[in-house]
Design a protein around this motif. Structure first.
Motif, PDB file in Angstrom:
ATOM      1  N   GLY A 199       0.794  -1.214   0.000  1.00 37.41           N
ATOM      2  CA  GLY A 199       0.000   0.000   0.000  1.00 37.41           C
ATOM      3  C   GLY A 199       0.827   1.265   0.000  1.00 37.41           C
ATOM      4  O   GLY A 199       0.297   2.360  -0.170  1.00 37.41           O
ATOM      5  N   ALA A 200       2.133   1.124   0.208  1.00 37.87           N
ATOM      6  CA  ALA A 200       3.004   2.296   0.238  1.00 37.87           C
ATOM      7  C   ALA A 200       3.666   2.560  -1.109  1.00 37.87           C
ATOM      8  O   ALA A 200       4.555   3.386  -1.213  1.00 37.87           O
ATOM      9  CB  ALA A 200       4.081   2.120   1.306  1.00 37.87           C
ATOM     10  N   ASN A 201       3.246   1.849  -2.151  1.00 35.15           N
ATOM     11  CA  ASN A 201       3.826   2.020  -3.484  1.00 35.15           C
ATOM     12  C   ASN A 201       2.976   2.992  -4.287  1.00 35.15           C
ATOM     13  O   ASN A 201       1.907   2.619  -4.788  1.00 35.15           O
ATOM     14  CB  ASN A 201       3.892   0.660  -4.188  1.00 35.15           C
ATOM     15  N   PRO A 202       3.397   4.255  -4.431  1.00 32.65           N
ATOM     16  CA  PRO A 202       2.551   5.243  -5.107  1.00 32.65           C
ATOM     17  C   PRO A 202       2.276   4.919  -6.563  1.00 32.65           C
ATOM     18  O   PRO A 202       1.176   5.178  -7.058  1.00 32.65           O
ATOM     19  CB  PRO A 202       3.342   6.549  -4.963  1.00 32.65           C
ATOM     20  N   ASN A 203       3.240   4.355  -7.261  1.00 37.16           N
ATOM     21  CA  ASN A 203       3.027   4.020  -8.669  1.00 37.16           C
ATOM     22  C   ASN A 203       1.972   2.919  -8.818  1.00 37.16           C
ATOM     23  O   ASN A 203       1.105   2.985  -9.693  1.00 37.16           O
ATOM     24  CB  ASN A 203       4.342   3.580  -9.322  1.00 37.16           C
ATOM     25  N   LEU A 204       2.051   1.908  -7.954  1.00 37.91           N
ATOM     26  CA  LEU A 204       1.082   0.815  -7.999  1.00 37.91           C
ATOM     27  C   LEU A 204      -0.325   1.328  -7.713  1.00 37.91           C
ATOM     28  O   LEU A 204      -1.282   1.001  -8.433  1.00 37.91           O
ATOM     29  CB  LEU A 204       1.459  -0.260  -6.983  1.00 37.91           C
ATOM     30  N   ILE A 205      -0.456   2.119  -6.678  1.00 34.82           N
ATOM     31  CA  ILE A 205      -1.775   2.641  -6.311  1.00 34.82           C
ATOM     32  C   ILE A 205      -2.339   3.507  -7.424  1.00 34.82           C
ATOM     33  O   ILE A 205      -3.515   3.396  -7.789  1.00 34.82           O
ATOM     34  CB  ILE A 205      -1.692   3.428  -4.994  1.00 34.82           C
ATOM     35  N   THR A 206      -1.504   4.374  -7.984  1.00 27.60           N
ATOM     36  CA  THR A 206      -1.972   5.253  -9.064  1.00 27.60           C
ATOM     37  C   THR A 206      -2.467   4.449 -10.251  1.00 27.60           C
ATOM     38  O   THR A 206      -3.569   4.680 -10.769  1.00 27.60           O
ATOM     39  CB  THR A 206      -0.848   6.198  -9.512  1.00 27.60           C
ATOM     40  N   GLU A 207      -1.664   3.492 -10.701  1.00 20.13           N
ATOM     41  CA  GLU A 207      -2.037   2.717 -11.882  1.00 20.13           C
ATOM     42  C   GLU A 207      -3.289   1.884 -11.644  1.00 20.13           C
ATOM     43  O   GLU A 207      -4.149   1.778 -12.528  1.00 20.13           O
ATOM     44  CB  GLU A 207      -0.866   1.814 -12.307  1.00 20.13           C
ATOM     45  N   GLU A 208      -3.416   1.292 -10.464  1.00 18.47           N
ATOM     46  CA  GLU A 208      -4.589   0.478 -10.170  1.00 18.47           C
ATOM     47  C   GLU A 208      -5.853   1.324 -10.098  1.00 18.47           C
ATOM     48  O   GLU A 208      -6.903   0.942 -10.615  1.00 18.47           O
ATOM     49  CB  GLU A 208      -4.393  -0.291  -8.858  1.00 18.47           C
ATOM     50  N   LEU A 209      -5.764   2.479  -9.458  1.00 19.79           N
ATOM     51  CA  LEU A 209      -6.937   3.339  -9.352  1.00 19.79           C
ATOM     52  C   LEU A 209      -7.340   3.905 -10.709  1.00 19.79           C
ATOM     53  O   LEU A 209      -8.532   3.973 -11.030  1.00 19.79           O
ATOM     54  CB  LEU A 209      -6.671   4.471  -8.364  1.00 19.79           C
ATOM     55  N   VAL A 210      -6.367   4.325 -11.496  1.00 19.74           N
ATOM     56  CA  VAL A 210      -6.683   4.854 -12.823  1.00 19.74           C
ATOM     57  C   VAL A 210      -7.355   3.781 -13.671  1.00 19.74           C
ATOM     58  O   VAL A 210      -8.373   4.025 -14.335  1.00 19.74           O
ATOM     59  CB  VAL A 210      -5.417   5.394 -13.522  1.00 19.74           C
ATOM     60  N   ALA A 211      -6.806   2.565 -13.651  1.00 18.37           N
ATOM     61  CA  ALA A 211      -7.386   1.469 -14.435  1.00 18.37           C
ATOM     62  C   ALA A 211      -8.795   1.136 -13.955  1.00 18.37           C
ATOM     63  O   ALA A 211      -9.720   0.931 -14.764  1.00 18.37           O
ATOM     64  CB  ALA A 211      -6.486   0.236 -14.340  1.00 18.37           C
ATOM     65  N   LEU A 212      -8.981   1.074 -12.642  1.00 18.60           N
ATOM     66  CA  LEU A 212     -10.284   0.739 -12.075  1.00 18.60           C
ATOM     67  C   LEU A 212     -11.340   1.767 -12.466  1.00 18.60           C
ATOM     68  O   LEU A 212     -12.424   1.418 -12.959  1.00 18.60           O
ATOM     69  CB  LEU A 212     -10.173   0.649 -10.556  1.00 18.60           C
ATOM     70  N   TYR A 213     -11.019   3.032 -12.253  1.00 19.79           N
ATOM     71  CA  TYR A 213     -12.031   4.060 -12.485  1.00 19.79           C
ATOM     72  C   TYR A 213     -12.192   4.397 -13.957  1.00 19.79           C
ATOM     73  O   TYR A 213     -13.264   4.854 -14.364  1.00 19.79           O
ATOM     74  CB  TYR A 213     -11.707   5.303 -11.652  1.00 19.79           C
ATOM     75  N   LYS A 214     -11.181   4.149 -14.735  1.00 22.54           N
ATOM     76  CA  LYS A 214     -11.356   4.328 -16.182  1.00 22.54           C
ATOM     77  C   LYS A 214     -12.411   3.351 -16.700  1.00 22.54           C
ATOM     78  O   LYS A 214     -13.294   3.727 -17.488  1.00 22.54           O
ATOM     79  CB  LYS A 214     -10.027   4.109 -16.906  1.00 22.54           C
ATOM     80  N   GLY A 215     -12.329   2.113 -16.244  1.00 28.35           N
ATOM     81  CA  GLY A 215     -13.332   1.133 -16.625  1.00 28.35           C
ATOM     82  C   GLY A 215     -14.698   1.465 -16.044  1.00 28.35           C
ATOM     83  O   GLY A 215     -15.728   1.334 -16.722  1.00 28.35           O
ATOM     84  N   GLY A 216     -14.713   1.948 -14.808  1.00 29.20           N
ATOM     85  CA  GLY A 216     -15.969   2.271 -14.160  1.00 29.20           C
ATOM     86  C   GLY A 216     -16.680   3.443 -14.796  1.00 29.20           C
ATOM     87  O   GLY A 216     -17.905   3.418 -15.003  1.00 29.20           O
ATOM     88  N   PHE A 217     -15.928   4.466 -15.142  1.00 29.99           N
ATOM     89  CA  PHE A 217     -16.545   5.640 -15.768  1.00 29.99           C
ATOM     90  C   PHE A 217     -17.039   5.361 -17.169  1.00 29.99           C
ATOM     91  O   PHE A 217     -17.955   6.013 -17.659  1.00 29.99           O
ATOM     92  CB  PHE A 217     -15.555   6.814 -15.779  1.00 29.99           C
ATOM     93  N   SER A 218     -16.405   4.419 -17.824  1.00 29.96           N
ATOM     94  CA  SER A 218     -16.804   4.106 -19.192  1.00 29.96           C
ATOM     95  C   SER A 218     -18.093   3.307 -19.270  1.00 29.96           C
ATOM     96  O   SER A 218     -18.737   3.242 -20.326  1.00 29.96           O
ATOM     97  CB  SER A 218     -15.682   3.313 -19.898  1.00 29.96           C
ATOM     98  N   ALA A 219     -18.502   2.669 -18.160  1.00 28.14           N
ATOM     99  CA  ALA A 219     -19.701   1.849 -18.148  1.00 28.14           C
ATOM    100  C   ALA A 219     -20.945   2.734 -18.259  1.00 28.14           C
ATOM    101  O   ALA A 219     -21.091   3.709 -17.544  1.00 28.14           O
ATOM    102  CB  ALA A 219     -19.763   1.015 -16.878  1.00 28.14           C
ATOM    103  N   THR A 220     -21.835   2.382 -19.144  1.00 30.13           N
ATOM    104  CA  THR A 220     -23.060   3.162 -19.320  1.00 30.13           C
ATOM    105  C   THR A 220     -24.258   2.512 -18.647  1.00 30.13           C
ATOM    106  O   THR A 220     -25.356   3.064 -18.650  1.00 30.13           O
ATOM    107  CB  THR A 220     -23.391   3.336 -20.826  1.00 30.13           C
ATOM    108  N   GLN A 221     -24.084   1.312 -18.097  1.00 33.74           N
ATOM    109  CA  GLN A 221     -25.172   0.608 -17.409  1.00 33.74           C
ATOM    110  C   GLN A 221     -24.903   0.554 -15.910  1.00 33.74           C
ATOM    111  O   GLN A 221     -23.763   0.539 -15.491  1.00 33.74           O
ATOM    112  CB  GLN A 221     -25.298  -0.812 -17.971  1.00 33.74           C
TER     113      GLN A 221
END
Length: 229
Positions: A207-229
């Motif tokens: 949890g102390a890895n800023p690069n890991l957290i950034t990439e995981e959150l960006v990937a997660l929310y990019k997919g989430g925001f793209s969902a229309t349902q």
């Protein structure tokens, strides 16, 4: 032999005023104590004792404990929001009047928060824990200040996210934006304290890895925001 040359004047070193040092020391100590113990659990005496100054220093520099808390949130939030908005300004400038790139908008929101929150030093890394406290308990003297600072930035990002995924209804944009803020606060505060994610993953996730957290959150929310349902 007599030396006849002239010595150049040495630059005068500017000394910080003692009252400035005392005020900054109080500010930094108060940030740490409030983040670690809670706003209500820390007294003025606790702050002045830890800062090594006399009991009246808080009133002298800030007027009251409430005013000190105001200044802490205003400075830390203002610094973080300025970094986020500078990133967003760049994304919008590159897009002109067209559709914004969703990943770039998300990075502008997420990356500065993760980078600052996971630093080992500096007052800004305490902001996530302070924000948790602000959200958890209503404090009239603080709520208006937070609403003013947060809403201005939030509306900018909500508009940018809407331009990124115009096919998604605005009410869903708002809910998903709030999910991002909650995820950021949870991950960063966990990394600073309990490190529960490391226990649950049996050490596979840091949890102390800023690069890991950034990439995981960006990937997660990019997919989430793209969902229309």
């Amino acid at each position: 032999m007599q030396f006849s040359g002239k010595l150049s004047a040495l630059p005068r070193i500017k000394k910080r005023r003692p009252e400035y040092d005392s005020k900054r020391q109080l500010f930094d100590v108060a940030v740490r104590l409030f983040a670690e113990r809670g706003l209500d659990a820390v007294s003025v005496r606790d702050i002045t004792s830890a800062a090594g100054v006399n009991l009246g220093a808080v009133n002298y520099h800030f007027g009251s404990k409430d005013t000190l808390i105001h200044e802490i949130y205003a400075e830390l939030l203002g610094s973080l929001q300025s970094r986020r908005l500078a990133r967003l300004d760049k994304v919008e400038a590159e897009a002109g009047g067209g559709r914004l790139d969703l990943e770039s908008v998300l990075r502008a929101l997420i990356e500065p928060t993760v980078q600052e929150g996971l630093k080992s030093e500096g007052s800004l890394n305490f902001l996530p824990r302070l924000m948790f406290q602000a959200y958890a308990v209503s404090r009239p003297f603080l709520d208006d200040r937070l609403a003013e600072e947060n809403d201005r930035t939030a509306l900018r990002f909500l508009d940018a996210l809407s331009r990124s995924v115009p096919e998604v209804p605005y009410e869903r944009i708002c809910l998903r934006y709030y999910a991002i803020i909650g995820g950021l606060l949870q991950l960063i505060t966990d990394a600073q304290g309990a490190r529960r994610i490391e226990r649950l993953s049996q050490g596979r996730c840091s949890g102390a890895n800023p690069n890991l957290i950034t990439e995981e959150l960006v990937a997660l929310y990019k997919g989430g925001f793209s969902a229309t349902q």
